[in-house]
Enzyme design. Structure first.
Site, PDB file in Angstrom:
ATOM      1  N   HIS A  75      -8.492   8.090  12.944  1.00  0.00           N
ATOM      2  CA  HIS A  75      -9.036   7.176  11.926  1.00  0.00           C
ATOM      3  C   HIS A  75      -9.987   7.935  11.013  1.00  0.00           C
ATOM      4  O   HIS A  75     -10.967   8.513  11.462  1.00  0.00           O
ATOM      5  CB  HIS A  75      -9.775   6.005  12.584  1.00  0.00           C
ATOM      6  CG  HIS A  75      -8.852   4.953  13.118  1.00  0.00           C
ATOM      7  ND1 HIS A  75      -9.238   3.653  13.337  1.00  0.00           N
ATOM      8  CD2 HIS A  75      -7.542   5.009  13.454  1.00  0.00           C
ATOM      9  CE1 HIS A  75      -8.202   2.950  13.789  1.00  0.00           C
ATOM     10  NE2 HIS A  75      -7.171   3.762  13.878  1.00  0.00           N
ATOM     11  N   TYR A 204     -16.223  -3.811  11.563  1.00  0.00           N
ATOM     12  CA  TYR A 204     -17.492  -4.292  12.128  1.00  0.00           C
ATOM     13  C   TYR A 204     -17.980  -5.399  11.197  1.00  0.00           C
ATOM     14  O   TYR A 204     -18.218  -5.124  10.015  1.00  0.00           O
ATOM     15  CB  TYR A 204     -18.537  -3.176  12.182  1.00  0.00           C
ATOM     16  CG  TYR A 204     -18.233  -2.085  13.199  1.00  0.00           C
ATOM     17  CD1 TYR A 204     -17.318  -1.076  12.925  1.00  0.00           C
ATOM     18  CD2 TYR A 204     -18.900  -2.046  14.421  1.00  0.00           C
ATOM     19  CE1 TYR A 204     -17.056  -0.069  13.855  1.00  0.00           C
ATOM     20  CE2 TYR A 204     -18.649  -1.042  15.361  1.00  0.00           C
ATOM     21  CZ  TYR A 204     -17.727  -0.059  15.062  1.00  0.00           C
ATOM     22  OH  TYR A 204     -17.471   0.930  15.979  1.00  0.00           O
ATOM     23  N   PRO A 296     -22.738  -1.054  22.829  1.00  0.00           N
ATOM     24  CA  PRO A 296     -21.443  -0.502  22.397  1.00  0.00           C
ATOM     25  C   PRO A 296     -21.276  -0.336  20.882  1.00  0.00           C
ATOM     26  O   PRO A 296     -20.338   0.330  20.449  1.00  0.00           O
ATOM     27  CB  PRO A 296     -20.438  -1.521  22.939  1.00  0.00           C
ATOM     28  CG  PRO A 296     -21.206  -2.775  23.150  1.00  0.00           C
ATOM     29  CD  PRO A 296     -22.604  -2.375  23.456  1.00  0.00           C
ATOM     30  N   LYS A 300     -20.819   4.895  21.320  1.00  0.00           N
ATOM     31  CA  LYS A 300     -21.417   6.166  21.733  1.00  0.00           C
ATOM     32  C   LYS A 300     -21.428   6.417  23.240  1.00  0.00           C
ATOM     33  O   LYS A 300     -21.600   7.561  23.675  1.00  0.00           O
ATOM     34  CB  LYS A 300     -22.857   6.272  21.197  1.00  0.00           C
ATOM     35  CG  LYS A 300     -22.935   6.438  19.687  1.00  0.00           C
ATOM     36  CD  LYS A 300     -22.288   7.734  19.245  1.00  0.00           C
ATOM     37  CE  LYS A 300     -21.986   7.760  17.778  1.00  0.00           C
ATOM     38  NZ  LYS A 300     -20.732   8.427  17.426  1.00  0.00           N
ATOM     39  N   TYR A 388     -21.532   8.502  13.163  1.00  0.00           N
ATOM     40  CA  TYR A 388     -20.365   7.815  13.733  1.00  0.00           C
ATOM     41  C   TYR A 388     -19.332   8.815  14.249  1.00  0.00           C
ATOM     42  O   TYR A 388     -18.771   8.639  15.330  1.00  0.00           O
ATOM     43  CB  TYR A 388     -19.739   6.874  12.691  1.00  0.00           C
ATOM     44  CG  TYR A 388     -18.778   5.880  13.301  1.00  0.00           C
ATOM     45  CD1 TYR A 388     -19.225   4.671  13.818  1.00  0.00           C
ATOM     46  CD2 TYR A 388     -17.409   6.179  13.383  1.00  0.00           C
ATOM     47  CE1 TYR A 388     -18.344   3.769  14.405  1.00  0.00           C
ATOM     48  CE2 TYR A 388     -16.519   5.281  13.971  1.00  0.00           C
ATOM     49  CZ  TYR A 388     -17.002   4.080  14.478  1.00  0.00           C
ATOM     50  OH  TYR A 388     -16.125   3.192  15.064  1.00  0.00           O
TER      51      TYR A 388
HETATM   52  C1  PHB Z   1     -13.494  -0.675  21.457  1.00  0.00           C
HETATM   53  O1  PHB Z   1     -12.394  -0.495  20.914  1.00  0.00           O
HETATM   54  O2  PHB Z   1     -13.585  -1.092  22.620  1.00  0.00           O
HETATM   55  C2  PHB Z   1     -14.729  -0.384  20.690  1.00  0.00           C
HETATM   56  C3  PHB Z   1     -14.625   0.215  19.456  1.00  0.00           C
HETATM   57  C4  PHB Z   1     -15.771   0.483  18.719  1.00  0.00           C
HETATM   58  C5  PHB Z   1     -17.001   0.130  19.221  1.00  0.00           C
HETATM   59  C6  PHB Z   1     -17.118  -0.464  20.479  1.00  0.00           C
HETATM   60  C7  PHB Z   1     -15.969  -0.722  21.212  1.00  0.00           C
HETATM   61  O3  PHB Z   1     -18.113   0.373  18.486  1.00  0.00           O
END
Ligand code: PHB
Ligand code: APR
Length: 393
Positions: A75, A204, A296, A300, A388
């Site tokens: 990505h 997000y 989450p 990280k 990130y």
């Molecule tokens: C996930 O795909 O489980 C996931 C992806 C990004 C995040 C947290 C969890 O920031």
């Protein structure tokens, strides 16, 4: 009592323990892994899904890059939505060509388990009553019960890779350890479902009803989360309620294209930041979730486990192959320096994107301004992107 001998006794067969074990195995350092759960349980856990480049490189080095590169998805960006506005964070452009790999922790674990078996690494599953002894002295050893038999593992070093609730950190006297903690007043309700992701990149979503995240494991398997109350129970959320709440938190043009379907996994995770200092106690090293937890947001947790493994592996390689303990002595300092930057980043992402109960109107406006500024300014977007994709090891 049966006695086994090894150079490094690793407690826990999560990603930290398995990755460390494989890297050491591949340079001829002998390890034994003691895991409390069954192999089936270890392979069934659903966790994170975004790998930084440093972790991708370590997995390649551990000989498990093949399936990740064929099935994982690279990505070059992700989106942040704010109410109905959509902003793309172009990771590739903002970082000068860096990307992330979307590949589930469940798959990483499976690949590492298979590779360990293929290369003759020893793992004892369902090892109970794991106890660490004399890691401050000359005869570090671990005792446990395996298949009804008392076992003693003698070793030079112990790697505590047994997660937040493991035995390693708890075996350190309280006076020798300092902990830092922040508990967030909400949780994440997450579901896994076999429906195509709503977008080819992660979204997000910051919304007045609360945060949401659209993630994926493949082009036919989606992972979605919504911010929920800390005290919510999974049973109180039907699939229909989940999807309808998620839809309300996304801009309408995205919500309209959301494909919904039955979930086959549904869990609520609390959000917490936690760090234990130092990460070394004599001949015991804490690694990954055993030493720190991050919320989450920003993905990280797993990546920090990998950077800890990198520093510990470098230290153990120096000691066992070159007789040089300097990098081992630097382990705690090197690891913690990177840990705190990721703790800061995940705290910042969490704070900026969630809705906090009991927030004052002033605090709410400050966070709105924080998000608006982050999305407007090339400088702040570059800082977001740099963190990130992962800070260098
Ligand atoms: C996930 O795909 O489980 C996931 C992806 C990004 C995040 C947290 C969890 O920031
Ligand atoms: N004895 C032996 N094994 C134990 C014990 C114990 N007393 N306690 C826990 N374990 C095992 C757990 O069963 C688990 O398999 O240790 C392992 C720890 O694995 P994780 O919790 O996955 O921790 P870690 O390997 O550090 O992985 C990093 O990053 O994405 C985040 O939280 C996520 O699991 C992920 C973590």
């Amino acid at each position: 009592m049966k006695t086994l001998t090894t150079q490094v006794c690793i407690i826990g067969a999560g990603p930290s323990g398995l990755l460390l074990g494989q890297l050491l195995n591949d340079i001829g350092v002998d390890t034994i892994i003691l895991e409390r759960s069954s192999l089936d349980h270890v392979l069934s856990r659903v966790r994170a899904g975004v790998l930084e480049q440093g972790m991708v490189a370590l997995l390649e080095r551990a000989g498990v890059g093949e399936r990740m590169h064929s099935q994982g998805m690279v990505h070059g960006g992700f989106a942040i939505t704010h109410e109905n506005d959509f902003h793309r964070i172009d990771l590739d452009r903002l970082t000068g060509g860096k990307t992330v790999m979307v590949y589930g922790q469940t798959e990483v674990t499976k690949d590492l388990v298979e590779r360990r078996a293929a290369t003759g690494g020893v793992t004892h599953y369902e090892a109970s009553s794991v106890d660490l002894h004399d890691f401050d002295g000359d005869t570090p050893h671990v005792t446990c019960r395996i298949g009804g038999e008392d076992v003693r593992v003698e070793c030079k070093y112990i790697a505590g890779c047994d997660g937040f609730h493991g035995a390693s950190r708890r075996s350190v006297p309280e006076s020798a350890i300092r902990t830092f903690e922040k508990v967030y007043p909400f949780g994440w309700l997450g579901i896994m479902s076999d429906v195509p992701p709503v977008s080819h990149e992660l979204i997000y979503a910051s919304h007045s009803r609360g945060f949401a995240l659209c993630s994926m494991r493949s082009m036919s398997r989606s992972r979605h989360y919504i911010q929920c109350d800390a005290g919510d129970s999974v049973e109180a959320w039907s699939d229909e309620q989940f999807w309808s709440e998620l839809r309300r938190r996304l801009p309408p043009e995205i919500a309209e294209t959301l494909t919904i379907g039955p979930s086959f996994e549904k869990t609520i995770a609390p959000l917490r930041s936690f760090v234990a200092e130092p990460m070394r106690f004599g001949n015991l090293f804490l690694v990954g979730d055993a030493a720190h937890i991050v919320p989450p947001t920003g993905a990280k947790g797993l990546n920090l486990a990998a950077s800890d493994v990198n520093y510990l592996f470098e230290g153990l390689r120096g000691y066992f192959l070159e007789g040089d303990a300097s990098l081992l002595d630097a382990y705690s300092k090197r690891a913690l320096s990177r840990v705190w930057k990721a703790v800061r980043f995940s705290w910042w992402m969490t704070t900026m994107l969630h809705r906090f109960p009991n927030q004052t109107p002033f605090e709410a406006r400050i966070l709105e301004a924080e998000l608006a500024y982050t999305l407007e300014s090339e400088a702040t977007k570059a800082a977001l992107a740099e963190n990130y994709v992962g800070l260098p090891y």
